[in-house]
Design an enzyme around this catalytic site. Structure first.
Site: not given
Ligand code: PBG
Length: 337
Positions: A206, A261
């Site tokens: 991520k 992601k």
């Molecule tokens: C939170 C989380 C995020 C997303 C999924 N879970 C945002 C972040 O890490 O700030 C992002 C999903 C998206 O942008 O569609 N932990």
């Protein structure tokens, strides 16, 4: 002097276009296909009854109350969408420094999990995000001490959060927090509480990405986070090999599958993980990707169905078995013909 050289070699014996000539031959030799069975639908939740709220930067996506989420789950089953992922917009008065609400068995996401599970039984997979950002007053995914996000104390809270979510009916725990060691700790905690069958989809690779902006608006963590960023725990977009290291650790610790992601700007990472690991790989077409595509579609700059389905098919080509996408219901309708 002309640079042109007469073509030598197999031309015209090899004509790549022959197999592209007919619809049937194109279809017969295609290497990858997108199926509804690959889709996971992320849904945003709010408190209340029979209410929908638009999300500014995600035209066409709404936050919905639990009763409407139950209806959405029924739709998902009818459309053949195998799983939904739930994201709560926590009322601001329930946010705190140490995110107590994350472990409240009657918090928004847990009530939604129970309501949906009651209605659709096991016919739908339910993913719960394991992370503290919907619950912290500072908008970070972990606990903050002296301005730092502290790893090990956060992991303890994440374990409790995961158990509460599993008790409420989550089939898949999806830790998105990027703390070190959390997969192993959550696996142990789940097993000790009897949830040996609860799946873990780790957000393994991520990245600290600008493409989460619209999501943070949707769950209301943007204002809390302010100008802050998550670079001390989410990955540097410049790094590729590190994703393999992250994924390998999460698998060793007991993840059932691993996620990359964002999605589209990171298909090289999806492809590398899919080729080098022995487990399924998921990819998240995140909120910013949705906003880019939908914004262009709304302006008439991209063809809706063709652009969306192509974007999803390319995840399959890169090697993803599971695709989290806000387009899931639309794509399912098209795929079901
Ligand atoms: C939170 C989380 C995020 C997303 C999924 N879970 C945002 C972040 O890490 O700030 C992002 C999903 C998206 O942008 O569609 N932990």
């Amino acid at each position: 002097m002309s640079m042109w050289q007469p073509v030598r070699g197999p031309f015209p014996a090899t004509r790549m276009r022959r197999l592209r000539r007919y619809a049937w031959s194109r279809s017969m030799v295609e290497e990858h296909r997108l199926d509804v069975a690959n889709l996971i639908w992320p849904v945003f939740l709010i408190e209340g009854a029979r209410q929908r709220e638009p999300i500014g930067a995600m035209p066409g996506v709404e936050r919905i109350t639990i009763d409407l989420a139950v209806d959405a789950a029924v739709d998902a089953v009818q459309l053949g969408i195998p799983a939904m992922a739930l994201f709560p917009k926590t009322p601001i008065h329930l946010k705190s420094e140490s995110a107590e609400e994350s472990c409240n068995q009657n918090n928004l996401v847990c009530r939604a999990l129970r309501a949906i599970r009651d209605r659709v039984g096991d016919s739908l997979g339910l993913l719960a995000d394991v992370a503290l950002d919907p619950y912290t007053s500072h908008g970070h995914d972990g606990l903050m001490v002296d301005g730092q996000i502290v790893n090990d104390p956060t992991v303890e809270v994440l374990c409790r959060q995961a158990i509460v979510q599993a008790e409420a009916g989550a089939t898949v725990l999806a830790p998105s927090d990027m703390m070190d060691g959390r997969i192993g700790a959550i696996r142990r905690a789940l097993d000790e509480s009897g949830f040996t069958d609860a799946l873990i989809m780790s957000y393994a690779a991520k990245y600290a990405s600008a493409f989460y902006g619209p999501f943070r608006e949707a769950v209301g963590s943007a204002s809390a986070l302010g100008k802050g960023d998550k670079k001390t725990y989410q990955m540097n977009p410049a790094n590729g090999k590190e994703a393999l290291h992250e994924a390998a650790l999460d698998l060793e610790e007991g993840a059932d599958w691993v996620m990359v992601k964002p999605g589209m700007p990171y298909l090289d990472i999806v492809s590398q993980l899919a080729q080098s690991l022995q487990v399924p790989v998921a990819a998240y077409q995140v909120s910013g990707e949705y906003a880019m595509l939908q914004g262009a579609i709304d302006h008439g700059w991209l063809a809706e169905k063709a652009a969306i389905l192509e974007s999803l098919l390319c995840f399959r080509r890169a090697g993803a078995t599971s695709i989290l996408t806000y387009f899931a219901p639309r794509a399912a309708r098209w795929l079901n013909g």
